[in-house]
Design an enzyme around this catalytic site. Structure first.
Site, short mmCIF file in Angstrom:
data_model
loop_
_atom_site.label_atom_id
_atom_site.label_comp_id
_atom_site.label_asym_id
_atom_site.label_seq_id
_atom_site.Cartn_x
_atom_site.Cartn_y
_atom_site.Cartn_z
N ASP A 106 0.87 -1.19 0.00
CA ASP A 106 0.00 0.00 0.00
C ASP A 106 0.90 1.23 0.00
O ASP A 106 2.03 1.18 0.49
CB ASP A 106 -0.91 0.00 1.25
CG ASP A 106 -2.15 0.88 1.04
OD1 ASP A 106 -3.24 0.33 0.84
OD2 ASP A 106 -1.97 2.12 1.05
N GLU A 166 -13.93 -9.59 -8.07
CA GLU A 166 -14.35 -10.08 -6.74
C GLU A 166 -15.86 -9.89 -6.61
O GLU A 166 -16.46 -9.06 -7.29
CB GLU A 166 -13.62 -9.33 -5.63
CG GLU A 166 -13.67 -7.83 -5.73
CD GLU A 166 -14.98 -7.19 -5.26
OE1 GLU A 166 -15.29 -6.11 -5.73
OE2 GLU A 166 -15.70 -7.80 -4.44
N LEU A 202 -17.25 -9.76 -3.29
CA LEU A 202 -17.34 -9.68 -1.83
C LEU A 202 -18.39 -8.65 -1.42
O LEU A 202 -18.50 -7.60 -2.03
CB LEU A 202 -15.98 -9.24 -1.24
CG LEU A 202 -14.72 -9.99 -1.70
CD1 LEU A 202 -13.51 -9.45 -0.97
CD2 LEU A 202 -14.87 -11.48 -1.49
N ASN A 221 -23.31 -7.13 -10.72
CA ASN A 221 -23.74 -6.06 -9.81
C ASN A 221 -24.96 -5.33 -10.35
O ASN A 221 -25.88 -5.01 -9.61
CB ASN A 221 -22.60 -5.07 -9.59
CG ASN A 221 -21.73 -5.49 -8.41
OD1 ASN A 221 -21.94 -6.54 -7.82
ND2 ASN A 221 -20.76 -4.67 -8.07
N LEU A 259 -34.37 -9.21 -2.82
CA LEU A 259 -35.75 -8.78 -3.06
C LEU A 259 -36.31 -8.10 -1.82
O LEU A 259 -37.50 -8.16 -1.55
CB LEU A 259 -36.62 -9.99 -3.45
CG LEU A 259 -36.42 -10.54 -4.86
CD1 LEU A 259 -37.32 -11.75 -5.09
CD2 LEU A 259 -36.71 -9.47 -5.93
N GLY A 319 -27.07 1.43 -1.50
CA GLY A 319 -25.96 2.38 -1.39
C GLY A 319 -24.67 1.59 -1.53
O GLY A 319 -24.65 0.55 -2.18
N CYS A 342 -20.23 0.08 -4.40
CA CYS A 342 -20.26 -0.69 -5.65
C CYS A 342 -21.49 -0.48 -6.51
O CYS A 342 -21.36 -0.02 -7.65
CB CYS A 342 -20.08 -2.17 -5.32
SG CYS A 342 -18.46 -2.49 -4.64
N LYS A 360 -21.85 2.97 -8.10
CA LYS A 360 -20.71 3.24 -9.01
C LYS A 360 -20.79 2.34 -10.25
O LYS A 360 -20.65 2.80 -11.39
CB LYS A 360 -19.42 3.00 -8.25
CG LYS A 360 -18.15 2.97 -9.06
CD LYS A 360 -16.91 2.86 -8.18
CE LYS A 360 -16.69 1.46 -7.63
NZ LYS A 360 -16.23 0.48 -8.63
N LYS A 406 -25.39 -0.28 4.94
CA LYS A 406 -25.97 -1.60 5.27
C LYS A 406 -25.43 -1.99 6.63
O LYS A 406 -24.49 -1.37 7.15
CB LYS A 406 -25.59 -2.62 4.21
CG LYS A 406 -24.09 -2.86 4.13
CD LYS A 406 -23.71 -3.87 3.08
CE LYS A 406 -23.84 -5.28 3.56
NZ LYS A 406 -23.17 -6.26 2.68
C1 UDX Z 1 -22.26 -5.61 -3.45
C2 UDX Z 1 -22.41 -6.97 -4.13
O1 UDX Z 1 -23.36 -7.75 -3.40
C3 UDX Z 1 -21.07 -7.69 -4.14
O2 UDX Z 1 -21.19 -8.91 -4.83
C4 UDX Z 1 -20.04 -6.80 -4.85
O3 UDX Z 1 -18.78 -7.42 -4.84
C5 UDX Z 1 -19.96 -5.46 -4.14
O4 UDX Z 1 -21.24 -4.83 -4.10
P1 UDX Z 1 -22.14 -4.64 -1.01
O5 UDX Z 1 -22.35 -3.34 -1.74
O6 UDX Z 1 -21.04 -4.75 -0.03
O7 UDX Z 1 -21.91 -5.83 -2.12
O8 UDX Z 1 -23.47 -4.99 -0.21
P2 UDX Z 1 -24.85 -5.70 -0.55
O9 UDX Z 1 -25.15 -6.62 0.55
O10 UDX Z 1 -24.85 -6.21 -1.93
O11 UDX Z 1 -25.91 -4.47 -0.46
C6 UDX Z 1 -25.77 -3.40 -1.34
C7 UDX Z 1 -26.91 -2.42 -1.06
O12 UDX Z 1 -28.15 -3.00 -1.50
C8 UDX Z 1 -27.09 -2.06 0.42
O13 UDX Z 1 -27.35 -0.66 0.52
C9 UDX Z 1 -28.32 -2.85 0.84
O14 UDX Z 1 -29.06 -2.18 1.86
C10 UDX Z 1 -29.13 -2.88 -0.45
N1 UDX Z 1 -30.02 -4.02 -0.55
C11 UDX Z 1 -29.50 -5.27 -0.61
C12 UDX Z 1 -31.40 -3.79 -0.64
O15 UDX Z 1 -31.86 -2.66 -0.59
N2 UDX Z 1 -32.22 -4.86 -0.78
C13 UDX Z 1 -31.75 -6.14 -0.83
O16 UDX Z 1 -32.55 -7.07 -0.94
C14 UDX Z 1 -30.35 -6.36 -0.75
#
Ligand code: UDX
Length: 442
Positions: free
Chosen positions: A30, A151, A153, A208, A250, A257, A260, A263, A320
């Site tokens: 880093d 990834e 994740l 995504n 769902l 938010g 990922c 963006k 989240k």
């Molecule tokens: C996401 C993808 O899931 C992951 O595969 C990718 O690598 C990175 O982006 P992340 O953004 O960390 O992961 O969280 P995720 O659990 O996917 O939730 C993303 C957003 O969607 C959160 O704000 C969550 O509140 C929202 N969400 C998720 C919903 O509003 N409803 C859902 O049913 C699921």
């Protein structure tokens, strides 16, 4: 194997720790000296459940080290994985400047044949662009072969997703590279999906974007549920029983938010646009998500009548649960809307307060417990479904609050719980429950 992972964010650090856990020798490179010193002292620069313990264990086992020394990082490994950020530019496209600076450094130091793996989320064609940069700037007569290894994740479950993912996607320029990376990942025991580089780059964005589409779809269905007096939680559950649909992603709410979905959906629209293809469906997904973030304030204005001078408690600020990440969190838009309508805001979040203070309106007062946040409040907005918030006893609210009005942006409670809690409960895609014992006269 000897692997260097460039970038110690939640992707790079988690990936490096998991590769070390699987027995590889990993160098975490880093540019931030303070961050490297923190990690050497066993302190994680990111909030991710379990990462600190795993990091310390692998450092102590001698499988993992952190450095800012580029020469060491690029000459002592056979595989270099790039996991630096590709933030969104103002026009929505992906900013590749961090990737470019890594590639230029690597080109000047690397002194033996290596495989360069792009793990960062990058537009289709970036691997080929990187290859051209390398070929132009290599200082030594060596071969750098490329691969794309996106990834999947999720923050808060990143270690689990890394070690128990549904698949590992590998895009490589030839079979030799595929074989080396397959053997690197063999200890993970996760199915490998092998393809070409461009397809691998697109699988990330498409995955995504599809997950974001599921979320905006159920949020649209929620709006229809409110009109036809159906219950979106039941609709989602009934839909999800169909294996072709599946129950995940769902959950209706105030929208997605994070670093990922916002963006990557915007970037994919840009990428399609660069090829003169208007990605209309995804444009709508983004528009629906923006609309969701206005819902709670609109409901409060509709059912309470005004917000001027009212005390509003925000429960949950991070995008989240199980993360302190505030990037693109719906709480940001909602807090600014409330300030614009003259509300007085107090807020509680189990871990994100420090990050929130630098982002949310300065007039917000932060509380150490949910109880002190709701005490004397006219309205509660639930914005993040932390377990602690999902488990709070609704029936305590009428005695704590000036008037028991709960606007739940994440449908944390059943309608029966709301009834029994004697609160006026407004949620997403479900009927309102008006059982608040106090007159809603404000
Ligand atoms: C996401 C993808 O899931 C992951 O595969 C990718 O690598 C990175 O982006 P992340 O953004 O960390 O992961 O969280 P995720 O659990 O996917 O939730 C993303 C957003 O969607 C959160 O704000 C969550 O509140 C929202 N969400 C998720 C919903 O509003 N409803 C859902 O049913 C699921």
């Amino acid at each position: 194997m000897k692997i260097t992972v460039v970038g110690s964010g939640y992707v790079g650090l988690v990936t490096g720790v998991c590769l070390a856990e699987m027995g590889h020798r990993v160098i975490g490179l880093d540019i931030d000296e303070d961050k490297v010193q923190q990690m050497r002292n066993g302190i994680s620069p990111i909030y991710e459940p379990g990462i600190e313990e795993w990091m310390v264990r692998n450092v102590e086992a001698g499988r993992l080290l952190f450095t800012t020394d580029k020469e060491k990082a690029y000459t002592e490994s056979d595989i270099v994985m790039v996991a630096v950020g590709t933030p969104q530019r103002p026009d929505g496209s992906a900013d590749l400047s961090f990737i470019e600076s890594v590639v230029m450094d690597l080109a000047s130091y690397v002194n033996h044949n290596i495989i360069l793996v792009i793990k960062s989320t990058v537009p289709v064609g970036t691997n080929h662009y990187v290859k051209s940069l390398i070929d132009r700037h290599l200082h030594h007569d060596v071969t750098v072969q490329m691969a794309s290894n996106p990834e999947f994740l999720r923050e808060g479950t990143a270690i689990k997703d890394c070690l128990e993912g549904d698949r590992i996607v590998l895009g490589a320029e030839n079979q030799e590279v595929h074989d080396v990376l397959r053997s690197m990942y063999r200890p993970f025991g996760i199915p490998i999906y092998a393809t070409d580089i461009r397809s691998a780059e697109l699988i990330k964005y498409a995955s995504n974007a599809f997950l974001a589409t599921k979320i905006s779809f159920i949020n649209e269905i929620a709006a229809i549920c409110e009109k036809v007096e159906a219950n979106v939680d039941d609709v989602a559950e009934g839909m999800g029983k169909d294996k072709r649909i599946g129950p995940s992603f769902l959950r209706a709410g105030i929208g997605y938010g994070g670093s990922c979905f916002p963006k990557d959906t915007t970037a994919l629209v840009q990428i399609a646009g660069d090829y003169d293809y208007p990605f209309r469906l995804l444009e709508s997904v983004i528009q629906v998500n923006t609309k969701q973030q206005n819902l709670l304030v609109e409901k409060a204005l509709k059912y309470i009548g005004h917000l001027e001078g009212l005390e509003v408690a925000l429960l949950g600020l991070s995008f989240k649960p199980n993360t302190d990440d505030m990037r693109e969190a719906p709480s940001i838009a909602i807090a600014h809307q409330l300030v614009r309508y003259g509300a007085n805001i107090r807020a509680y979040d189990p871990v994100a307060v420090d990050k929130a203070k630098g982002i949310l309106p300065s007039s917000i007062s932060y509380k150490n417990t949910w109880e002190s946040a709701v005490e004397g409040a006219d309205i509660v907005f639930i914005l993040t479904e932390w377990d602690e918030i999902k488990q709070l006893p609704l029936k305590k609210l009428p005695s704590l609050m000036k008037s028991p009005n709960v606007f739940d942006g994440r449908n944390c409670f059943s309608l029966v719980e709301a009834e029994e809690g004697k609160v006026n409960y407004y949620s997403i895609g479900r009927p309102n429950v008006l059982s608040g014992v106090k007159e809603v006269v404000l």
